[in-house]
Each structure stands twice: as C-alpha cells, then as structure tokens.
Design an enzyme around this catalytic site. Structure first.
Site, PDB file in Angstrom:
ATOM      1  N   ASP A 242      37.240  50.381  39.829  1.00 57.15           N
ATOM      2  CA  ASP A 242      37.652  50.224  38.428  1.00 57.15           C
ATOM      3  C   ASP A 242      39.029  49.579  38.364  1.00 57.15           C
ATOM      4  OD1 ASP A 242      35.366  51.358  37.318  1.00 57.15           O
ATOM      5  OD2 ASP A 242      36.141  53.391  37.619  1.00 57.15           O
ATOM      6  N   GLU A 243      39.912  50.037  39.225  1.00 57.75           N
ATOM      7  CA  GLU A 243      41.284  49.516  39.263  1.00 57.75           C
ATOM      8  C   GLU A 243      41.272  48.001  39.471  1.00 57.75           C
ATOM      9  OE1 GLU A 243      43.900  51.612  41.896  1.00 57.75           O
ATOM     10  OE2 GLU A 243      45.368  49.991  41.951  1.00 57.75           O
ATOM     11  N   ARG A 244      40.465  47.565  40.413  1.00 60.08           N
ATOM     12  CA  ARG A 244      40.449  46.132  40.744  1.00 60.08           C
ATOM     13  C   ARG A 244      39.836  45.298  39.632  1.00 60.08           C
ATOM     14  NH1 ARG A 244      38.991  47.645  47.006  1.00 60.08           N
ATOM     15  NH2 ARG A 244      41.111  48.382  47.410  1.00 60.08           N
ATOM     16  N   ALA A 247      42.274  44.828  36.915  1.00 62.16           N
ATOM     17  CA  ALA A 247      43.285  43.835  37.296  1.00 62.16           C
ATOM     18  C   ALA A 247      42.752  42.427  37.060  1.00 62.16           C
ATOM     19  CB  ALA A 247      43.687  44.021  38.755  1.00 62.16           C
ATOM     20  N   GLY A 364      46.672  47.467  44.275  1.00 63.94           N
ATOM     21  CA  GLY A 364      45.234  47.774  44.235  1.00 63.94           C
ATOM     22  C   GLY A 364      44.503  47.232  45.447  1.00 63.94           C
TER      23      GLY A 364
END
Ligand SMILES: Cc1cc2nc3c(=O)[nH]c(=O)nc-3n(C[C@H](O)[C@H](O)[C@H](O)COP(=O)(O)OP(=O)(O)OC[C@H]3O[C@@H](n4cnc5c(N)ncnc54)[C@H](O)[C@@H]3O)c2cc1C
Lengths: 380, 258
Positions: A242-244, A247, A364
């Site tokens: 999700d983080e990536r 981004a 990330g």
C-alpha cells in the site's frame, strides 16, 4: 487526471478532496514547511470527511471502499504543493494502519484503529533503524516478553510523523533464533515511559516531521501485538504494498502539477523576443516528460485496477514504484532547467520538487530494493 | 419545517472562459462547472436548520444534464432530495423565466422557507430571488447575512451599503437571498456522498409542473458579450514604491473610495 473516476461518487469524493486541498492545505503549504509538520487538527477534519478510512470496515468508522478511492484521494493530495504533508497523511492511511486493520484483534482495533480513522489519533510506521533500512530482516530493536508485557529496547530512525504520532506500528524482533518467524508488529503508544525522540533536519519534504526514536525498557502489553506473534515480517511486507502504491499515485500527481505549472511558466517567460514555450527544445522536452508522466500514470492505474480486482499486484507495484521514482526525479530536474535561476530558489515549485522527489527512489524501499526483488522474480 | 434551496450551476472559478461563436455567451463545452458560490451559503444555512432540528431540505435547479453533478454534491452535503427541471426551451431563459419555473416547483409543495443566493457568479442579475418571492406572494429579504428562526418567523440581518446592517422580523413563509461569507460551508463527506446515492433526484419536464415553452419565453435577450478593449481608462502611475503608494492613496481619495 480523473483516471479513476469510475462512478459519480468517485467524482464527488474528488471534488471534496480537491476543495480540502485548495482551502486547507495549499494556502498553508509554506506554513507547514516552517512548522516542519502538518497542523494536527487537520487530521480530525480529514477524519470527519471520511478520508482516513477509505478501505476500512465501516464497523471501525471506515468507508468499506476499494483502492480506486485511495487513488482519487492521493491524485488530489499530490497537488497540495507540499510533498511532506501528503506523505504524513499517507503514513496514517496506508503505511501505519493497514496491518492493524487486516490482522489486529477486535480490542486493538477499537482502541487504535477507530481513533486513527476518526483522525483523533495520528499513527506512524517504525521499521527503519540506524543500522538497517533496505535490509529489513537486519533490524535489532528487541521486544522481550515479561509476563503479559513486552519490554522493548532499541531505536528507529527516519520515522515520519514522529512528533505528531500518538502510536507507532513498530516492527521488532521477538525471537532472534526464529528467522523470518522472529519478528512482530506492535502498536506502541508514544506517551509510554522510556520513549524519546529527536527530530531530524531534512533537505526536502519539509512539511513532515521525521524523527529518531529511542526505546529504553519500554513496557507495553503483549495484547498490543498486531496479529500473531512471529508474523511481523510477513505482515510488514504486505503493508509495504500500500505504501508503495500511494507513493506512485501521489508522486505522479505532483509531477503532473509541476509539469502544468512549468508549461504556464514557459508560456509567460519571454527571451530572445519570444516565449520560452515557442522554442523547439522546450516543446520536445515537455512532450517527452508528458509521455513519461502518462506512462507512469498508466502503470500506476494498472496496479490500482489489480488491487480493486483483489489480485496480487506485488510485481507490478514494484515496477511502478521504481518507474515513478525515476520519472518524478527526471521531471523535477528538467523543470528546474526551464525555470533557470528562479528554479534554484526555494520558493519555486520546481526547486522544491527537485529535493522532494529525490525521496521516492529511497523511501518505502529504494530503487535497488525494487530491482533486487524484480531480479529474483524474473529468475536471475 | 420544509425548506427549498434554489441552486444554479455556474462555470468553475478557475475555468478559462472564451466567448462563444455567436458572441452572446461563453463556450460551455470542455469547461468545469460548480455550484454558484452564493448558493453554497444558502444551502449551508438551510442545512444548519436541518442540523438544529426537524427540517427537510429540498434542492432545486434548472439546467442541462451536467447540473445533476451539482445536485449530487448538494445531496452529499446533506440535502434530503433534489429536483432537476429541464427543457430545451429554457436554454435562453431570462430571470423571469427561471423564477416562473422555480415558482411552479415551489407551489407543488408548501415550503416554509425558500433560500437562494443573492446573485449568480456568471450573470450577476440578482433578480431571480425577488421575482420568485413576488410570484409566490411571500415576503423576501436580499443580501442576508444572519438568520435567527423562532416561533414561525425569522429575524434577518441584511447588508446595506457601507457596512450598515438592517434588521427585520419576517413571518414564514418567506424567501431569503443569501450573501456570501455568512457561514462556513461544509464539505460533502464521504459518508454523505455514499448516502446521497439513495436519495431521490426527480427529473421534471416543464409539462410536469404545468408550464410550457411559451410560458417561460424570454423577454430579455443578450445581444453581445465582449471583453472590454484594453488600454482605455488605464492610469499608469510611475515613480518609486513610496511615490506610487502616495499617488494611489490620492487617487483612491479623489474617487471617493476612502
Ligand atoms: C524523509 C524520509 C522519511 C522516511 N519515513 C520512514 C518511516 O516513516 N518509517 C520507516 O520505517 N522508515 C522511513 N524512512 C526510511 C526509508 O524507508 C529508508 O531510508 C530506506 O528504506 C532505505 O534504507 P536506509 O536508509 O537504511 O539505506 P540502506 O539500506 O543503507 O541503503 C543504502 C543504499 O544501498 C543501496 N542498496 C540497497 N539495497 C540494495 C541491494 N539489494 N542491492 C544493491 N544496492 C542496494 C541503495 O542504493 C540504497 O539507497 C524514511 C526515510 C526518509 C528519508
């Protein structure tokens, strides 16, 4: 824009976020830089608007929607003219809370997820350590069980939302002999005795509070463990997806915004008797950048669609993260050039993007971490 | 209490406007639209009454298909239902035509209060509100900056020239044409947006409200719109920053603006 407006509701939600960005974030963008963080009360406002729990269960105050809504939100937040602020918000929504939402037990979710979705609590993700970043398995922060408590010692660095956070999603070693089964994720309230932090002085993303945490015999109930003890590493790897993807979405929204502003600049800036935009070099470069931005957006959209369809998107997200990081850096670099000396001034959007975008290829998971994974996937 | 809020959709404030080929209006294709700013405040005022107790808030608008987006926004902000009236004959409607349509809508139900914006951002006539009140035979106040509802009446503050306020007590039913800035307009929350999906949005033709094209035929038509030619009336000041500032203050005084 509007790549993910599948329904009238997507459009209306986009309008709401856009208005929020235009009224609450963009006018205060430089103020947040000076403060070195976002105004914490805005989390409450975002919570009221439903922005902090898009994909989470309505039982906990979430909206129960899919990734397409997250994409809409970060396409708009990416235009807040403050990459640091966008990052701080995304830590709350997509970096520090997904594991808790997916694996946390009822009591833990009531206590920490519900207020995070409401914007009453701010969360941070604490994985990186002074001696271990890309090599996540190399972390040393240790939690030792003592009855019903964990006793935690160690440190975490480059932690976004350090000063604002009410709790950390902390990755620790719980069994040094258990290999990948020796890590756990713990919800760690930041007001416990034995926790100390100092803020770090960054070159960019100035609107976010990045800090170094020290843990000195911090006691926290074992009940604060997210999911099963020993599953922390695997859960964190899922949380990284999700983080990536966030981004990718927000960096491309930022690049697109910068490109549009640069075009406006090139149309107005006159030299040798004509607008900068009438020079073929400008046109070719701008067209090239536009092509890259669109390619990166389409790749990102493919990731979002896979997520919406419930498919594993790890490989595609890894490629998108690598590609978007590089595109956003290239766009910023070339856009500075069009601005000449002004581009080198702190007040110029291009100048800020130059340092802000540099992070996409590091945070990330660095570009090399992405390539390391892809090389393995491709059987090298 | 039953409240009608009249909304107009106007070109977005950031839209790049160009004059259309026949020179009587702007080119509408390809630009974004939004709720007229004055109407946002009118809607917010109505929603506050709803928050405070028992009130049903109905929003009505006249316009082509694109206006449903604005109605959905209003529903997302908290309005209970929406009415969308359209007929091709309304494309060139004047203020009176619009007021007649809104009056026909209002007459179908018994509204205690009709809210509208003081004027529209695009055409600036400020006539629909008062005309609508006349057609409904109810009292009205324009440039409303404060409302206080109590016992079947409303105490209204109206903005006058030079910052003076006029206070009046108005019996219900009445029409209030609202000034901007009188409240803080809420956002449509995600929850509101999702709930709006289930709220009624009635599409009506003129015949549904007992009117036809002839009844709303415009008495006023726009001959031409144009951008004022550059250069006329401009007064260029020169000198140092201080000198320019002094000249500017002198000019402002001379024009009686200070
Ligand atoms: C502004 C900012 C905010 C951050 N926010 C957070 C946060 O909220 N929470 C958190 O936990 N962390 C956060 N981080 C940390 C970030 O995730 C790490 O910096 C990143 O993972 C890289 O780790 P590292 O800095 O330890 O670099 P290292 O792991 O030491 O890597 C150094 C370099 O080595 C190279 N490298 C890495 N792996 C390989 C490989 N397999 N093959 C070849 N070369 C390789 C790369 O070029 C890499 O950049 C943040 C960082 C910054 C700068």
């Amino acid at each position: 824009m509007a790549a993910t407006d599948y329904t009238p509701e997507h459009q209306l939600f986009r309008e709401t976020v856009r208005k929020f960005v235009e009224e609450e974030l963009r006018p205060r963008a430089r103020e947040f830089d000076e403060m070195g963080r976002i105004d914490k009360s805005l989390f409450k406002k975002m919570g009221e608007l439903g922005m902090l729990g898009l994909r989470y269960d309505p039982k906990y105050g979430g909206a129960g929607l899919d990734w397409s809504y997250s994409a809409v939100m970060f396409e708009e937040l990416g235009r807040s003219d403050n990459a640091g602020v966008t990052m701080g918000i995304s830590v709350q929504t997509d970096m520090a809370t997904p594991s808790l939402a997916q694996f946390g037990d009822e009591e833990l979710k009531q206590k920490y997820l519900v207020p995070a979705i409401a914007g009453e609590m701010v969360a941070a993700i604490a994985v990186t350590e002074p001696d271990a970043g890309s090599d996540v398995a190399g972390i040393k922060t240790r939690a030792v069980r003592d009855g019903d408590d964990w006793v935690i010692n160690g440190s975490k660095t480059y932690i976004t939302n350090a000063a604002t956070a009410d709790w950390l999603c902390l990755l620790v070693v719980t069994d040094p002999d258990a290999g990948y089964g020796g890590y756990s994720q713990i919800v760690l309230p930041t007001d416990l005795p034995g926790i100390r932090y100092e803020l770090l002085d960054k070159i960019g993303n100035l609107g976010s509070d990045t800090g170094l945490f020290y843990f000195d015999n911090v006691r926290v109930p074992v009940a604060n463990t997210i999911g099963d003890i020993g599953r922390g590493f695997q859960q964190q790897m899922m949380q990284f997806q999700d983080e990536r993807l966030v981004a990718c979405v927000s960096s491309m929204a930022g690049s697109e915004h910068l490109w549009q502003e640069t075009r406006r600049w090139a149309e107005e800036r006159r030299l040798f008797g004509k607008p900068l935009s009438k020079m073929q070099n400008t046109q070719f470069k701008m067209v090239e950048l536009w092509t890259l931005i669109n390619a990166a957006k389409e790749l990102t959209r493919a990731c979002v669609e896979k997520r919406v369809a419930g498919e594993d998107a790890t490989e595609l997200i890894t490629m998108a993260k690598l590609f978007c990081g590089r595109v956003s850096r290239q766009v910023a670099d070339e856009c500075i050039q069009f601005h000449g000396g002004y581009g080198y001034m702190k007040e110029s959007m291009a100048g800020r993007a130059f340092v802000d975008s540099r992070l996409i290829s590091i945070g990330g998971g660095s570009d090399e971490t992405m390539m390391h994974y892809l090389a393995k996937q491709l059987g090298f | 209490m039953k409240i009608l809020v009249c909304l107009k959709q106007v070109p977005h404030k950031d839209a790049r406007l160009e004059i259309g080929s026949d020179g009587t209006w702007i080119k509408e294709d390809g630009i974004k639209f939004e709720i007229n700013d004055y109407d946002n405040y009118a809607l917010e005022e109505a929603l506050r009454l709803k928050d405070a107790g028992e009130a049903e808030v109905v929003v009505a608008t006249i316009g082509p298909d694109r206006v449903t987006q604005s109605l959905r926004t209003a529903l997302g902000m908290g309005a209970d239902r929406a009415i969308h009236v359209w007929d091709d004959s309304l494309a060139n409607a004047d203020s009176l035509g619009i007021a007649k349509v809104l009056a026909a809508v209002a007459k179908e139900e018994n509204f205690d209060v009709v809210f509208c914006g003081l004027m529209s951002d695009d055409s600036n006539y400020a006539m629909v509100g008062p005309m609508l009140a006349q057609l409904l035979d109810i009292p009205h106040v324009t440039a409303v900056v404060k409302t206080d509802f109590e016992n079947g009446a409303v105490k209204v503050e109206k903005e006058l020239e030079g910052g003076t306020l006029e206070v009046s007590q108005v019996p219900l039913p009445c029409l209030l044409a609202v000034q901007t800035g009188i409240n803080e307009v809420r956002y449509a929350s995600l929850k509101g947006i999702m709930q709006a999906k289930k709220k009624p949005l009635d599409k009506k033709a003129l015949s549904d409200i007992g009117l036809d094209g002839a009844a709303v035929a415009p008495k006023l038509s726009i001959e031409k719109i144009y951008t004022p030619p550059k250069g006329e009336g401009a007064n260029l000041l020169s000198g140092s920053a201080d000198e320019i500032a002094t000249q500017m203050v002198g000019k402002i005084k001379e024009l009686g603006l200070l």
